[in-house]
Design a protein around this motif. Structure first.
Motif, PDB file in Angstrom:
ATOM      1  N   LYS A 118       6.411  12.559  -5.881  1.00  0.00           N
ATOM      2  CA  LYS A 118       5.328  13.528  -6.051  1.00  0.00           C
ATOM      3  C   LYS A 118       4.502  13.206  -7.290  1.00  0.00           C
ATOM      4  O   LYS A 118       5.047  13.025  -8.378  1.00  0.00           O
ATOM      5  CB  LYS A 118       5.896  14.946  -6.150  1.00  0.00           C
ATOM      6  N   HIS A 119       3.179  13.121  -7.099  1.00  0.00           N
ATOM      7  CA  HIS A 119       2.238  12.918  -8.202  1.00  0.00           C
ATOM      8  C   HIS A 119       1.581  14.264  -8.515  1.00  0.00           C
ATOM      9  O   HIS A 119       0.746  14.746  -7.740  1.00  0.00           O
ATOM     10  CB  HIS A 119       1.146  11.903  -7.816  1.00  0.00           C
ATOM     11  N   SER A 120       1.977  14.898  -9.592  1.00  0.00           N
ATOM     12  CA  SER A 120       1.381  16.179  -9.964  1.00  0.00           C
ATOM     13  C   SER A 120      -0.117  16.009 -10.216  1.00  0.00           C
ATOM     14  O   SER A 120      -0.556  15.018 -10.807  1.00  0.00           O
ATOM     15  CB  SER A 120       2.052  16.734 -11.212  1.00  0.00           C
ATOM     16  N   LEU A 121      -0.911  16.982  -9.769  1.00  0.00           N
ATOM     17  CA  LEU A 121      -2.364  16.889  -9.928  1.00  0.00           C
ATOM     18  C   LEU A 121      -2.798  17.011 -11.383  1.00  0.00           C
ATOM     19  O   LEU A 121      -3.969  16.838 -11.700  1.00  0.00           O
ATOM     20  CB  LEU A 121      -3.056  17.967  -9.083  1.00  0.00           C
ATOM     21  N   GLY A 122      -1.841  17.298 -12.261  1.00  0.00           N
ATOM     22  CA  GLY A 122      -2.177  17.373 -13.681  1.00  0.00           C
ATOM     23  C   GLY A 122      -1.916  16.076 -14.426  1.00  0.00           C
ATOM     24  O   GLY A 122      -2.226  15.967 -15.610  1.00  0.00           O
ATOM     25  N   LYS A 123      -1.375  15.071 -13.717  1.00  0.00           N
ATOM     26  CA  LYS A 123      -1.048  13.815 -14.386  1.00  0.00           C
ATOM     27  C   LYS A 123      -2.257  12.881 -14.470  1.00  0.00           C
ATOM     28  O   LYS A 123      -3.191  12.977 -13.679  1.00  0.00           O
ATOM     29  CB  LYS A 123       0.091  13.110 -13.642  1.00  0.00           C
ATOM     30  N   LYS A 124      -2.171  11.945 -15.417  1.00  0.00           N
ATOM     31  CA  LYS A 124      -3.205  10.914 -15.549  1.00  0.00           C
ATOM     32  C   LYS A 124      -2.789   9.711 -14.714  1.00  0.00           C
ATOM     33  O   LYS A 124      -2.374   8.669 -15.209  1.00  0.00           O
ATOM     34  CB  LYS A 124      -3.392  10.539 -17.013  1.00  0.00           C
ATOM     35  N   ASP A 125      -2.908   9.896 -13.402  1.00  0.00           N
ATOM     36  CA  ASP A 125      -2.478   8.907 -12.425  1.00  0.00           C
ATOM     37  C   ASP A 125      -3.689   8.470 -11.615  1.00  0.00           C
ATOM     38  O   ASP A 125      -4.578   9.282 -11.311  1.00  0.00           O
ATOM     39  CB  ASP A 125      -1.398   9.527 -11.525  1.00  0.00           C
ATOM     40  N   VAL A 126      -3.728   7.187 -11.226  1.00  0.00           N
ATOM     41  CA  VAL A 126      -4.896   6.678 -10.508  1.00  0.00           C
ATOM     42  C   VAL A 126      -5.061   7.352  -9.154  1.00  0.00           C
ATOM     43  O   VAL A 126      -6.181   7.613  -8.701  1.00  0.00           O
ATOM     44  CB  VAL A 126      -4.791   5.133 -10.371  1.00  0.00           C
ATOM     45  N   ASN A 127      -3.957   7.685  -8.481  1.00  0.00           N
ATOM     46  CA  ASN A 127      -4.044   8.381  -7.196  1.00  0.00           C
ATOM     47  C   ASN A 127      -4.660   9.767  -7.375  1.00  0.00           C
ATOM     48  O   ASN A 127      -5.514  10.192  -6.595  1.00  0.00           O
ATOM     49  CB  ASN A 127      -2.654   8.515  -6.571  1.00  0.00           C
ATOM     50  N   VAL A 128      -4.198  10.468  -8.413  1.00  0.00           N
ATOM     51  CA  VAL A 128      -4.711  11.816  -8.693  1.00  0.00           C
ATOM     52  C   VAL A 128      -6.199  11.754  -9.051  1.00  0.00           C
ATOM     53  O   VAL A 128      -6.998  12.591  -8.606  1.00  0.00           O
ATOM     54  CB  VAL A 128      -3.902  12.468  -9.833  1.00  0.00           C
TER      55      VAL A 128
ATOM     56  N   PHE B  55       0.843  -1.201   0.000  1.00  0.00           N
ATOM     57  CA  PHE B  55       0.000   0.000   0.000  1.00  0.00           C
ATOM     58  C   PHE B  55       0.877   1.248   0.000  1.00  0.00           C
ATOM     59  O   PHE B  55       2.077   1.201   0.324  1.00  0.00           O
ATOM     60  CB  PHE B  55      -0.943   0.018   1.215  1.00  0.00           C
ATOM     61  N   LEU B  56       0.271   2.375  -0.382  1.00  0.00           N
ATOM     62  CA  LEU B  56       0.916   3.688  -0.364  1.00  0.00           C
ATOM     63  C   LEU B  56      -0.050   4.697   0.239  1.00  0.00           C
ATOM     64  O   LEU B  56      -1.260   4.632  -0.012  1.00  0.00           O
ATOM     65  CB  LEU B  56       1.292   4.168  -1.768  1.00  0.00           C
ATOM     66  N   VAL B  57       0.482   5.619   1.028  1.00  0.00           N
ATOM     67  CA  VAL B  57      -0.308   6.740   1.540  1.00  0.00           C
ATOM     68  C   VAL B  57       0.262   8.008   0.911  1.00  0.00           C
ATOM     69  O   VAL B  57       1.414   8.377   1.148  1.00  0.00           O
ATOM     70  CB  VAL B  57      -0.248   6.840   3.078  1.00  0.00           C
ATOM     71  N   ASN B  58      -0.542   8.646   0.060  1.00  0.00           N
ATOM     72  CA  ASN B  58      -0.139   9.878  -0.621  1.00  0.00           C
ATOM     73  C   ASN B  58      -0.962  11.035  -0.069  1.00  0.00           C
ATOM     74  O   ASN B  58      -2.193  11.007  -0.136  1.00  0.00           O
ATOM     75  CB  ASN B  58      -0.367   9.760  -2.129  1.00  0.00           C
ATOM     76  N   LEU B  59      -0.276  12.049   0.487  1.00  0.00           N
ATOM     77  CA  LEU B  59      -0.962  13.198   1.084  1.00  0.00           C
ATOM     78  C   LEU B  59      -0.730  14.447   0.241  1.00  0.00           C
ATOM     79  O   LEU B  59       0.339  14.618  -0.367  1.00  0.00           O
ATOM     80  CB  LEU B  59      -0.455  13.427   2.511  1.00  0.00           C
ATOM     81  N   ILE B  60      -1.726  15.312   0.221  1.00  0.00           N
ATOM     82  CA  ILE B  60      -1.628  16.545  -0.564  1.00  0.00           C
ATOM     83  C   ILE B  60      -0.586  17.467   0.053  1.00  0.00           C
ATOM     84  O   ILE B  60      -0.467  17.565   1.281  1.00  0.00           O
ATOM     85  CB  ILE B  60      -3.010  17.259  -0.653  1.00  0.00           C
ATOM     86  N   ASP B  61       0.218  18.131  -0.791  1.00  0.00           N
ATOM     87  CA  ASP B  61       1.250  19.024  -0.268  1.00  0.00           C
ATOM     88  C   ASP B  61       0.637  20.358   0.144  1.00  0.00           C
ATOM     89  O   ASP B  61      -0.519  20.658  -0.191  1.00  0.00           O
ATOM     90  CB  ASP B  61       2.347  19.228  -1.319  1.00  0.00           C
ATOM     91  N   PRO B  62       1.367  21.191   0.910  1.00  0.00           N
ATOM     92  CA  PRO B  62       0.812  22.460   1.419  1.00  0.00           C
ATOM     93  C   PRO B  62       0.340  23.400   0.319  1.00  0.00           C
ATOM     94  O   PRO B  62      -0.537  24.233   0.557  1.00  0.00           O
ATOM     95  CB  PRO B  62       1.983  23.072   2.210  1.00  0.00           C
ATOM     96  N   GLU B  63       0.925  23.300  -0.879  1.00  0.00           N
ATOM     97  CA  GLU B  63       0.533  24.188  -1.978  1.00  0.00           C
ATOM     98  C   GLU B  63      -0.620  23.623  -2.797  1.00  0.00           C
ATOM     99  O   GLU B  63      -1.053  24.246  -3.764  1.00  0.00           O
ATOM    100  CB  GLU B  63       1.726  24.441  -2.910  1.00  0.00           C
ATOM    101  N   TYR B  64      -1.119  22.436  -2.420  1.00  0.00           N
ATOM    102  CA  TYR B  64      -2.203  21.774  -3.150  1.00  0.00           C
ATOM    103  C   TYR B  64      -1.875  21.622  -4.632  1.00  0.00           C
ATOM    104  O   TYR B  64      -2.715  21.811  -5.504  1.00  0.00           O
ATOM    105  CB  TYR B  64      -3.526  22.537  -2.977  1.00  0.00           C
ATOM    106  N   SER B  65      -0.596  21.271  -4.912  1.00  0.00           N
ATOM    107  CA  SER B  65      -0.169  21.111  -6.305  1.00  0.00           C
ATOM    108  C   SER B  65       0.131  19.660  -6.666  1.00  0.00           C
ATOM    109  O   SER B  65       0.151  19.317  -7.841  1.00  0.00           O
ATOM    110  CB  SER B  65       1.085  21.956  -6.558  1.00  0.00           C
ATOM    111  N   CYS B  66       0.362  18.819  -5.658  1.00  0.00           N
ATOM    112  CA  CYS B  66       0.697  17.426  -5.947  1.00  0.00           C
ATOM    113  C   CYS B  66       0.443  16.553  -4.727  1.00  0.00           C
ATOM    114  O   CYS B  66       0.322  17.056  -3.598  1.00  0.00           O
ATOM    115  CB  CYS B  66       2.159  17.302  -6.394  1.00  0.00           C
ATOM    116  N   LEU B  67       0.348  15.255  -4.970  1.00  0.00           N
ATOM    117  CA  LEU B  67       0.255  14.263  -3.896  1.00  0.00           C
ATOM    118  C   LEU B  67       1.660  13.733  -3.624  1.00  0.00           C
ATOM    119  O   LEU B  67       2.392  13.381  -4.547  1.00  0.00           O
ATOM    120  CB  LEU B  67      -0.667  13.112  -4.313  1.00  0.00           C
TER     121      LEU B  67
END
Length: 684
Positions: A107-117, A73-85
């Protein structure tokens, strides 16, 4: 009667037995519920006692791992700038545990086509398997690499509508059942509120640490920048930069690789711990023969270069079994116990020109985001310093030529000795920093102007000497005649007139330049008439504008006196004038520079305007940035207007702004106090 009573008794006992069984079931259920409540209470207690985000995630990890059917498992949390997980917690199957640290802080950018995003943005659970993984191309590589059969991404919700991250669970053997997902979702819900608080606390702690380090980092950086800017050789720049990296951070070996044509060539490597001297010697011998292709498959160095980004291998020992280039594998054998590798791009302008190696040879180290950001910034700074050093080498060569000219003039014209020595010392000092680079140009111009009258004087003196030897020879032989003596006296009078006239011109040029040179090198607060001082500056830069079609007009009250730093004003106007000449009028057949000075209350307003080519709109807001220039690679360092900005805002306690339209010239408006000695910036 007895039979009837017995039946009633039996029925009554049966009823009691049923009630007893129901009571027992209720008691068992209550005990079960109590056990659940106790577990929840203990979990809440453990959560409340957690000391930070990391320990809280560890507790969550234990709970998730206890659920059957989950292989990782992975836990991905939003960064303080709300720009990526940001991946804050990761647990992988046994065969992949060695690379888990590499994905920590990924870091998973919120603009990527990623399942987490997608789960984060849509705020609902997503189930993914081989049938729909193509919908998330940025997740597909990890899906295949980790041999995932099915996964579920569960948004971590704070309240009913605010996601704070995503929990991704996966299995290598089957799709994630709904029951398993619900258990993981229910478990994670316990943590969301405390996770949010811990994220806030972590961010506050990060900011506090950042603020505490900021002052020290700034001081160290400025000291480092000053030292680097004093170095005039590229090799010296390499050595000092690498030493600084090893002193500032816990690395054992540092190196620089620079692009030469179509290859990446190692330039220099250093260690500061003598125990690694033999490794360094073998390392250097290896890279005398080995270069890297500009190909991401030729090694980690090439990968970082081609991707124009940093690359971190947190512990090499854990990835030695993975595929790598033969060049890298042989290099790692030389290092014996390599641990942490950091590859940082060297950027000049927007172009990558090389890579910095930073390597530990005994223990892996953690590199904070703050340290990484500083190192990346230093990589960009190094690119600019390398370019400046190349320029300095040219300046050094020019300085040597000027010094030779000065020595020649001192030998032939004794009366100019003291003034030329002052000029030479001023040159030697000024070329050490970019701030005084403009004055170096003035020196060259003045020296060129001096050369003409001095040359005439030397030629005339030589002719006079020849005539004197001739007349002396006649005198010694007793053959001197009235005609010969008359001819000699005529030549002597004419020659001395020529020598005096040209030496006077040379002395005038030196005296006009002397005050400007002294002010720029040993500036002090004094009272002076600004119109007279501007005229002296124009005399000093006059050789640069000589034989050009450009005019300079000055509008300023003749008796306007100020109490300020004349050297700063000289530096400002010299830089602006040379900018107009070199950049503004580069392809112009004619042009005008207007300098207007007025006094309003206790403030000097100075307007500088030229009719040159102007500045493109997209560049106007960046002209005061250090190292920004449109002449990169053509001798431009990008520090001229930054020096002007600092002189106005810091030395003169004033303001400066620029207005320009491309093709229509440029205008600089400056304002600063009339009496700087009695100026109170707090009141202002």
């Amino acid at each position: 009667m007895i039979t009837k009573a017995k039946k009633e008794l039996i029925n009554e006992v049966a009823t009691l037995q049923r009630e007893l069984d129901e009571t027992k079931l209720a008691l068992d259920y209550a005990n079960h519920e109590l056990s659940i409540l106790e577990k929840e209470n203990n979990l809440y207690l453990e959560i409340s006692r957690s000391s930070g985000l990391a320990s809280l995630l560890d507790i969550l990890g234990v709970q998730i791992e206890s659920i059957r059917g989950i292989d990782g498992f992975l836990v991905n949390l939003i960064d303080p700038e709300y720009s990526c997980l940001v991946c804050e917690k990761i647990v992988l199957p046994e065969e992949f545990k060695g690379i888990a640290p590499t994905y920590q802080k990924y870091k998973h950018s919120l603009g990527k086509k990623d399942v987490n995003v997608a789960a984060y943005n849509n705020k609902h659970v997503l189930y993914v398997n081989s049938k729909n993984i193509d919908e998330y191309p940025d997740s597909k590589a990890r899906f295949q690499r980790w041999k995932i059969h099915g996964l579920a991404c569960i948004p971590l919700m704070y309240g009913n509508s605010t996601p704070i991250g995503v929990l991704q669970i996966f299995s290598q053997t089957r799709d994630i059942p709904t029951k398993v997902e619900k258990l993981a979702e229910g478990c994670s819900n316990f943590f969301c509120s405390q996770l949010k608080n811990s994220m806030r606390i972590a961010e506050l702690e990060r900011l506090e640490t950042t603020f505490k380090k900021a002052h020290d980092e700034q001081k160290k950086f400025l000291e480092f920048v000053e030292k680097e800017n004093h170095l005039a050789k590229v090799g010296q720049v390499y050595e000092h930069f690498l030493q600084e990296m090893l002193f500032r951070y816990k690395f054992d070996l540092a190196g620089i690789v620079i692009k030469e044509e179509d290859k990446l060539v190692v330039q220099q490597n250093i260690v500061i711990d003598e125990q690694y001297s033999s490794i360094l010697e073998e390392w250097n011998e290896y890279y005398k023969k080995v270069t890297y292709d500009i190909d991401p498959f030729d090694g980690a160095t090439s990968t970082a270069f081609c991707q124009k980004t940093h690359l971190i291998v947190r512990d090499v020992m854990e990835v030695l079994h993975l595929p790598m280039s033969e060049k890298d594998r042989r290099a790692l054998k030389i290092l014996k116990t390599p641990r942490t590798f950091l590859f940082v791009p060297i950027i000049r302008g927007e172009e990558i020109i090389g890579i910095v190696w930073l390597i530990t040879l005994s223990q892996p180290i953690a590199i904070s985001d703050n340290d990484l950001a500083v190192i990346q910034m230093l990589g960009r700074f190094l690119g600019a310093v390398i370019e400046n050093a190349e320029t300095y080498e040219v300046v050094e060569a020019q300085k040597d030529e000027i010094s030779e000219l000065n020595i020649c003039l001192e030998q032939k014209i004794s009366e100019l000795n003291e003034s030329l020595e002052d000029l030479k010392q001023t040159q030697d000092y000024l070329v050490q920093t970019e701030k005084m680079a403009a004055l170096g140009g003035l020196v060259a111009g003045v020296a060129h102007e001096i050369n003409t009258p001095v040359g005439i004087g030397v030629t005339t003196a030589s002719h006079l000497k020849d005539r004197t030897l001739w007349i002396n020879s006649l005198y010694q032989d007793g053959a001197i005649t009235h005609g010969a003596l008359k001819s000699y006296l005529s030549v002597a009078i004419e020659s001395t007139d020529i020598i005096l006239q040209n030496m006077g011109r040379a002395a005038e040029l030196i005296n006009s330049f002397k005050q400007i040179a002294v002010d720029q090198t040993c500036d002090y607060l004094r009272k002076f008439k600004i119109k007279e001082y501007i005229d002296e500056i124009l005399v000093s830069v006059g050789p640069n504008f000589k034989n050009t079609p450009f005019e300079i007009e000055v509008i300023c009250p003749q008796e306007f006196e100020i109490n300020s730093y004349p050297g700063a004003i000289s530096q400002i106007l010299t830089n602006l004038l040379m900018n107009s000449l070199i950049h503004g009028f580069e392809h112009a057949d004619q042009g005008t520079i207007n300098i207007e000075v007025v006094k309003r209350k206790d403030v000097v307003y100075l307007s500088y305007q030229d009719t040159g080519c102007g500045i493109a709109e997209e560049n106007v807001t960046r002209i005061f940035e250090p190292f920004y220039t449109t002449k990169r690679g053509q001798g431009g360092s990008g520090l001229g207007l930054q020096i002007v900005y600092n002189q106005v805002t810091q030395t003169l306690c004033g303001k400066i702004c620029c207005q320009s339209t491309f093709g229509k010239g440029v205008k600089f408006d400056l304002e600063f106090p009339v009496d700087l000695e009695n100026f109170d910036p707090v009141i202002e």
